[in-house]
Design a protein around this motif. Structure first.
Motif, PDB file in Angstrom:
ATOM      1  N   GLY A 137      33.050  40.489  30.062  1.00 35.76           N
ATOM      2  CA  GLY A 137      33.349  40.982  31.395  1.00 35.76           C
ATOM      3  C   GLY A 137      34.665  40.466  31.923  1.00 35.76           C
ATOM      4  O   GLY A 137      35.473  39.886  31.183  1.00 35.76           O
ATOM      5  N   LEU A 138      34.871  40.669  33.224  1.00 32.89           N
ATOM      6  CA  LEU A 138      36.147  40.396  33.863  1.00 32.89           C
ATOM      7  C   LEU A 138      35.888  39.659  35.174  1.00 32.89           C
ATOM      8  O   LEU A 138      35.037  40.071  35.968  1.00 32.89           O
ATOM      9  CB  LEU A 138      36.856  41.722  34.151  1.00 32.89           C
ATOM     10  CG  LEU A 138      38.375  41.774  34.221  1.00 32.89           C
ATOM     11  CD1 LEU A 138      38.976  41.433  32.872  1.00 32.89           C
ATOM     12  CD2 LEU A 138      38.824  43.169  34.636  1.00 32.89           C
ATOM     13  N   LEU A 139      36.622  38.558  35.398  1.00 24.69           N
ATOM     14  CA  LEU A 139      36.567  37.843  36.668  1.00 24.69           C
ATOM     15  C   LEU A 139      37.837  38.156  37.445  1.00 24.69           C
ATOM     16  O   LEU A 139      38.903  37.617  37.169  1.00 24.69           O
ATOM     17  CB  LEU A 139      36.438  36.336  36.437  1.00 24.69           C
ATOM     18  CG  LEU A 139      36.491  35.455  37.695  1.00 24.69           C
ATOM     19  CD1 LEU A 139      35.321  35.762  38.624  1.00 24.69           C
ATOM     20  CD2 LEU A 139      36.520  33.974  37.329  1.00 24.69           C
ATOM     21  N   GLY A 140      37.732  39.053  38.434  1.00 21.82           N
ATOM     22  CA  GLY A 140      38.892  39.441  39.229  1.00 21.82           C
ATOM     23  C   GLY A 140      39.219  38.393  40.267  1.00 21.82           C
ATOM     24  O   GLY A 140      38.343  37.933  41.010  1.00 21.82           O
ATOM     25  N   LEU A 141      40.499  38.003  40.341  1.00 21.95           N
ATOM     26  CA  LEU A 141      40.939  36.949  41.255  1.00 21.95           C
ATOM     27  C   LEU A 141      41.976  37.441  42.263  1.00 21.95           C
ATOM     28  O   LEU A 141      42.560  36.638  42.980  1.00 21.95           O
ATOM     29  CB  LEU A 141      41.517  35.777  40.452  1.00 21.95           C
ATOM     30  CG  LEU A 141      40.548  35.077  39.501  1.00 21.95           C
ATOM     31  CD1 LEU A 141      41.296  34.074  38.630  1.00 21.95           C
ATOM     32  CD2 LEU A 141      39.432  34.383  40.267  1.00 21.95           C
ATOM     33  N   ALA A 142      42.211  38.747  42.320  1.00 22.82           N
ATOM     34  CA  ALA A 142      43.187  39.302  43.258  1.00 22.82           C
ATOM     35  C   ALA A 142      42.515  39.537  44.614  1.00 22.82           C
ATOM     36  O   ALA A 142      41.384  39.120  44.856  1.00 22.82           O
ATOM     37  CB  ALA A 142      43.781  40.595  42.706  1.00 22.82           C
ATOM     38  N   TYR A 143      43.208  40.221  45.509  1.00 21.25           N
ATOM     39  CA  TYR A 143      42.693  40.483  46.846  1.00 21.25           C
ATOM     40  C   TYR A 143      41.799  41.721  46.839  1.00 21.25           C
ATOM     41  O   TYR A 143      41.855  42.556  45.928  1.00 21.25           O
ATOM     42  CB  TYR A 143      43.845  40.648  47.830  1.00 21.25           C
ATOM     43  CG  TYR A 143      44.683  39.397  47.998  1.00 21.25           C
ATOM     44  CD1 TYR A 143      44.324  38.410  48.898  1.00 21.25           C
ATOM     45  CD2 TYR A 143      45.825  39.197  47.222  1.00 21.25           C
ATOM     46  CE1 TYR A 143      45.082  37.262  49.055  1.00 21.25           C
ATOM     47  CE2 TYR A 143      46.597  38.047  47.370  1.00 21.25           C
ATOM     48  CZ  TYR A 143      46.220  37.077  48.282  1.00 21.25           C
ATOM     49  OH  TYR A 143      46.968  35.948  48.422  1.00 21.25           O
ATOM     50  N   LEU A 144      41.021  41.873  47.909  1.00 21.80           N
ATOM     51  CA  LEU A 144      39.961  42.874  47.947  1.00 21.80           C
ATOM     52  C   LEU A 144      40.416  44.321  47.720  1.00 21.80           C
ATOM     53  O   LEU A 144      39.685  45.088  47.104  1.00 21.80           O
ATOM     54  CB  LEU A 144      39.205  42.763  49.274  1.00 21.80           C
ATOM     55  CG  LEU A 144      37.886  43.542  49.374  1.00 21.80           C
ATOM     56  CD1 LEU A 144      36.920  43.101  48.291  1.00 21.80           C
ATOM     57  CD2 LEU A 144      37.261  43.347  50.753  1.00 21.80           C
ATOM     58  N   PRO A 145      41.573  44.770  48.190  1.00 21.63           N
ATOM     59  CA  PRO A 145      41.902  46.197  48.050  1.00 21.63           C
ATOM     60  C   PRO A 145      42.010  46.698  46.617  1.00 21.63           C
ATOM     61  O   PRO A 145      42.055  47.907  46.409  1.00 21.63           O
ATOM     62  CB  PRO A 145      43.264  46.313  48.763  1.00 21.63           C
ATOM     63  CG  PRO A 145      43.285  45.169  49.703  1.00 21.63           C
ATOM     64  CD  PRO A 145      42.561  44.069  49.010  1.00 21.63           C
ATOM     65  N   VAL A 146      42.074  45.818  45.602  1.00 18.92           N
ATOM     66  CA  VAL A 146      42.192  46.300  44.224  1.00 18.92           C
ATOM     67  C   VAL A 146      40.903  46.052  43.456  1.00 18.92           C
ATOM     68  O   VAL A 146      40.904  45.803  42.261  1.00 18.92           O
ATOM     69  CB  VAL A 146      43.397  45.659  43.497  1.00 18.92           C
ATOM     70  CG1 VAL A 146      44.691  46.166  44.054  1.00 18.92           C
ATOM     71  CG2 VAL A 146      43.349  44.139  43.568  1.00 18.92           C
ATOM     72  N   GLY A 147      39.761  46.138  44.156  1.00 17.83           N
ATOM     73  CA  GLY A 147      38.475  45.999  43.498  1.00 17.83           C
ATOM     74  C   GLY A 147      37.931  47.338  43.048  1.00 17.83           C
ATOM     75  O   GLY A 147      38.569  48.386  43.179  1.00 17.83           O
ATOM     76  N   ALA A 148      36.698  47.302  42.513  1.00 22.26           N
ATOM     77  CA  ALA A 148      36.021  48.539  42.145  1.00 22.26           C
ATOM     78  C   ALA A 148      35.673  49.319  43.408  1.00 22.26           C
ATOM     79  O   ALA A 148      35.667  48.781  44.512  1.00 22.26           O
ATOM     80  CB  ALA A 148      34.771  48.209  41.342  1.00 22.26           C
ATOM     81  N   TRP A 149      35.366  50.586  43.231  1.00 27.42           N
ATOM     82  CA  TRP A 149      35.056  51.407  44.399  1.00 27.42           C
ATOM     83  C   TRP A 149      33.828  52.280  44.117  1.00 27.42           C
ATOM     84  O   TRP A 149      33.440  52.517  42.981  1.00 27.42           O
ATOM     85  CB  TRP A 149      36.250  52.296  44.766  1.00 27.42           C
ATOM     86  CG  TRP A 149      36.536  53.388  43.761  1.00 27.42           C
ATOM     87  CD1 TRP A 149      36.017  54.653  43.739  1.00 27.42           C
ATOM     88  CD2 TRP A 149      37.379  53.296  42.607  1.00 27.42           C
ATOM     89  NE1 TRP A 149      36.499  55.355  42.669  1.00 27.42           N
ATOM     90  CE2 TRP A 149      37.343  54.551  41.954  1.00 27.42           C
ATOM     91  CE3 TRP A 149      38.170  52.283  42.072  1.00 27.42           C
ATOM     92  CZ2 TRP A 149      38.061  54.809  40.780  1.00 27.42           C
ATOM     93  CZ3 TRP A 149      38.873  52.545  40.910  1.00 27.42           C
ATOM     94  CH2 TRP A 149      38.829  53.793  40.279  1.00 27.42           C
ATOM     95  N   GLY A 150      33.229  52.735  45.195  1.00 26.61           N
ATOM     96  CA  GLY A 150      32.095  53.641  45.124  1.00 26.61           C
ATOM     97  C   GLY A 150      31.947  54.356  46.443  1.00 26.61           C
ATOM     98  O   GLY A 150      32.677  54.086  47.414  1.00 26.61           O
ATOM     99  N   GLU A 151      31.005  55.275  46.538  1.00 24.25           N
ATOM    100  CA  GLU A 151      30.805  56.059  47.760  1.00 24.25           C
ATOM    101  C   GLU A 151      30.121  55.202  48.815  1.00 24.25           C
ATOM    102  O   GLU A 151      29.014  54.685  48.599  1.00 24.25           O
ATOM    103  CB  GLU A 151      29.967  57.304  47.453  1.00 24.25           C
ATOM    104  CG  GLU A 151      29.834  58.252  48.643  1.00 24.25           C
ATOM    105  CD  GLU A 151      29.077  59.519  48.286  1.00 24.25           C
ATOM    106  OE1 GLU A 151      28.800  60.309  49.204  1.00 24.25           O
ATOM    107  OE2 GLU A 151      28.773  59.692  47.092  1.00 24.25           O
ATOM    108  N   ASN A 152      30.785  55.045  49.952  1.00 23.67           N
ATOM    109  CA  ASN A 152      30.247  54.281  51.085  1.00 23.67           C
ATOM    110  C   ASN A 152      29.845  52.864  50.681  1.00 23.67           C
ATOM    111  O   ASN A 152      28.786  52.361  51.073  1.00 23.67           O
ATOM    112  CB  ASN A 152      29.035  55.005  51.694  1.00 23.67           C
ATOM    113  CG  ASN A 152      29.384  56.369  52.230  1.00 23.67           C
ATOM    114  OD1 ASN A 152      30.459  56.573  52.801  1.00 23.67           O
ATOM    115  ND2 ASN A 152      28.481  57.325  52.043  1.00 23.67           N
TER     116      ASN A 152
END
Length: 476
Positions: A137-152
């Motif tokens: 897997g992947l541990l993302g350490l950047a800021y929130l706007p470049v995370g995964a996305w979904g509906e609502n």
């Protein structure tokens, strides 16, 4: 002889123990740096890539062709399924998964508590897990706007969950050491969380221009000849190249292997490298330089190529910058090392790839630019610190240097912004102001009509007359 051998084994074990205690990151060639993670109750131990180019903690939840190691949510008593589908797309690879939350803890980070956080359980992927990868897997350490996305749905990050738990901002450091020798393609490093920052004079800071990725001002990428001395002369900063380097974005990304450059800058730098190699009688095919193919030799190579200079905007002033001097050992990356000198009959082979690649319009400083350095990510302070490391290649940092004009203007850099929350708050105030102005305009336009309605006498209807008559009669 036996006694001497025992001493050698004992000394080797001590050295190995020291290194094992220090290093908590490792990875095979081209696979970035992975960290051990415990997820759920009882804990399941997996490996995740440390990625400053994304935000989400994403974990495989199904067996793949290349690995049968994955997180089994049914075996965790603390997992909470949120019933939302999420997805992510990277420069290489995509995945789709289900959003859950569970407890996360890192065995090598004794000063970091266990916290509950959002996790994307990957159920389907395309070109995301590499063949033979030792991570799940992947541990993302950047800021929130470049995370995964979904509906609502908004997918939170582990760092945000940790900050909420501790009730204070957190920062971290990456010390990437690269390979331990020329005959080993496995690289090692250290990841640790920081409470305070060292007050040392040899830390060079560059501002984070946008708190999405770790976006910085890359002013120049060039070859540094051995006879060249760095100076504050602004001729080092070519305006055209500087604008191209920052046209889309320039980010520091530990999840990317190579240094990715805009196409024209890549061609310019690689042409110079190729000519330098030819002058040193290193005959290397064009496929190696321009198409990412490996070049192999029977012996490890000691490269006599010039260092790569990367100029970064400094926090000291808008006309100040410093230079990372990346040795050839970093960007002539060893991808496989087979030393068969014990007489097995097979041939030794040492293969390398160029650590530079064309990136269209974007600039990415992958871990090739970070090895041999300690890189401090001050998330709340809005800067990245660079200093020489005690492990890895002999990467140097020189500067700071000054020019007579503004580098932000020269290179058309994006101005720093505080953070996403303040940007949203500012937008809300702007919308509020626009609404007030709109209401005032409407009232102004309707004022004459309202005035007529207020002044005009009310018609005397039957109901009103009857009411008045009844009132008069009652008084009488």
């Amino acid at each position: 002889m036996l006694y001497l051998s025992i001493i050698y084994v004992f000394v080797f074990c001590i050295i190995a123990k020291v290194f094992c205690d220090e290093f908590n990151l490792s990875g095979d060639a081209g696979q970035a740096y992975a960290l051990k993670i415990n997820i759920g109750h009882p804990p399941q131990t997996l490996s995740v890539l440390v990625d400053t180019g994304s935000t989400t903690l994403a974990i495989a939840s199904y067996p793949r062709k290349e690995s049968n190691i994955y997180f089994q949510s049914g075996n965790s008593s603390s997992v909470y399924h949120k019933g939302k589908e999420v997805q992510a797309k990277y420069s290489q690879g995509t995945w789709v998964g289900q959003l859950v939350s569970d407890f996360v803890q890192f065995p090598s980070l004794s000063n970091v508590p266990e916290v509950r956080t959002d996790i994307a359980l990957i159920t389907k992927s395309h070109k995301f897990f590499m063949n033979g990868s030792g991570w799940q897997g992947l541990l993302g350490l950047a800021y929130l706007p470049v995370g995964a996305w979904g509906e609502n749905v908004i997918v939170g990050s582990w760092l945000d969950s940790l900050e909420k738990y501790l009730d204070k901002p957190v920062s971290f450091e990456l010390k990437l050491c690269g390979t331990l020798s020329q005959t080993n393609s496995t690289h090692y490093g250290v990841f640790k969380m920081l409470d305070t920052f060292p007050e040392e004079s040899n830390i060079f800071k560059t501002p984070i221009l946008q708190k999405r990725w770790y976006e910085v001002g890359v002013l120049s990428v060039r070859l540094l000849n051995s006879s060249e001395n760095n100076s504050s002369d602004s001729s080092d900063i070519n305006k055209d190249n500087c604008v191209k380097l920052n046209e889309e974005k320039s980010i520091v990304d530990s999840g990317t292997t190579n240094i990715r450059l805009p196409d024209s800058v890549f061609r310019q730098v690689v042409d110079q490298l190729r000519h330098s190699a030819q002058a040193s009688n290193n005959l290397i095919l064009d496929e190696f330089w321009y198409h990412g193919e490996a070049g192999c030799w029977p012996e490890p190579q000691d490269w006599s190529l010039p260092s790569l200079a990367i100029d970064l905007l400094s926090t000291e002033a808008d006309n100040s910058y410093f230079t990372l001097e990346i040795p050839a050992q970093n960007f002539m990356r060893v991808v496989s090392a087979h030393n068969n000198s014990r007489g097995s009959g097979s041939v030794s082979e040492f293969c390398y790839k160029l650590g530079l690649e064309a990136g269209g319009k974007e600039t990415v400083l992958g871990y090739t630019a970070m090895e041999g350095l300690q890189v401090l990510f001050n998330r709340s302070g809005g800067w990245i610190g660079w200093r020489p490391s005690d492990c890895g290649s002999k990467t140097k940092i020189t500067g700071p240097f000054n020019i007579s004009s503004s580098l932000s203007s020269l290179c058309q850099l994006t101005k720093p912004v505080p953070d996403v929350a303040e940007s949203i708050k500012a937008a809300q105030w702007i919308l509020c102001a626009i609404s007030i102005i709109a209401v005032a305009v409407v009232i102004y336009l309707l004022a004459p009509g309202i005035k007529v309605l207020l002044i005009r006498p009310l018609p005397r209807s039957q109901q009103i007359s009857l009411s008045q008559a009844a009132l008069v009669q009652q008084e009488t």
